[in-house]
Design a protein around this motif. Sequence first.
Motif, PDB file in Angstrom:
ATOM      1  N   GLN A  34       5.273  14.043 -28.058  1.00 39.08           N
ATOM      2  CA  GLN A  34       3.213  14.092 -27.497  1.00 39.08           C
ATOM      3  C   GLN A  34       3.665  13.536 -25.871  1.00 39.08           C
ATOM      4  OE1 GLN A  34      -0.271  14.816 -27.407  1.00 39.08           O
ATOM      5  NE2 GLN A  34       0.163  15.114 -29.485  1.00 39.08           N
ATOM      6  N   ALA A  41      -1.222   8.002 -29.228  1.00 35.36           N
ATOM      7  CA  ALA A  41      -1.171   9.144 -29.691  1.00 35.36           C
ATOM      8  C   ALA A  41       0.800   9.015 -29.902  1.00 35.36           C
ATOM      9  CB  ALA A  41      -1.050  10.401 -28.757  1.00 35.36           C
ATOM     10  N   GLN A  45       2.457   9.922 -33.683  1.00 34.34           N
ATOM     11  CA  GLN A  45       3.652  10.676 -34.104  1.00 34.34           C
ATOM     12  C   GLN A  45       4.756  10.424 -34.547  1.00 34.34           C
ATOM     13  OE1 GLN A  45       5.102  13.074 -30.529  1.00 34.34           O
ATOM     14  NE2 GLN A  45       5.401  15.208 -32.030  1.00 34.34           N
TER      15      GLN A  45
END
Length: 307
Positions: A34, A41, A45
């Motif tokens: 990501q 983010a 992940q």
Amino acid sequence: MLHLGIDLGGTKIESALSGAAIDHPLWRKREATQTTGGPEALIRQLADRILETQQEAGDRLTIGLGLPGSIDPTSGMVRNCVMPWLDGIPLPQALSERTGQPVAVVNDAQAFALSEAHFGAGRGARTVLGVTIGTGVGGGWVIEGRLHSGRHGIAGEIGHFTLDRDGRACYCGRTGCVEQYLSGTALERRYEDLSGLPLPLWDIAREAEHGDSDAEMVMQELIAAFGQTIGSLINIYDPEVIVIGGGVSEVKRLFSDGIAAVARQAMAAPLATRIVPAQLGAASGVFGAALVGAQAGFSLGPADRES
């Protein structure tokens, strides 16, 4: 006890879950990294991967992560990462807070060295130096099966060893770094400067065999830089085995002409250090990460390594 290894790259994340035999995982998975949404983010992940594995493994799980950068041992923050937006982020702490479990984070080249020392070309040796030569140059130093990361966590930062203090400028702000002479990126740039043609390294090596003088000059410069770098490392570390990985290690002349150049630089006659190609391929990073987590979670001795 189960062991989760995560190999974080700029474009993909590989993970593997293993039992006692870390080099024989129960499963391996790969997903795109990501890269949008900033650090938050990516942390989400990685945490999701860990949480999903925790549900599968229960409480008996260790976690290790290989990072294309390093962790400052004092602050716990990421530095010198190929994903610069991660620099300054306390990644181990952030992942531990989200998952409720310690996450051991190590430089990916150090993870490579550790896995090759245990399961690959360095298996059985007391001292192993792992060197990765690809788009960059890195490495790791393994003694008695454990990483020696050094006071600042940078032991094995081979790419920024100075070959020529008045040499080519490096992105790190210094000049003459190994990475500017030995990496695949530098070699391809050198060929384009000489010939005006952009070619990948494999084609440059082939063209040298077919009589291309510019390609042969690049190969000779590669061999000279390899000899000076690896020979100097032998003079400093004197390991039993040096394991060479990364894309440039596929140039076969490294293990003939290159070793001859090393012998001329090293203060050893005859040169007894084994200089060998890596054996584990793309699996070295994720196996090494799992092993870092396992070693952080419990004591893994020589008997375990040979099993």
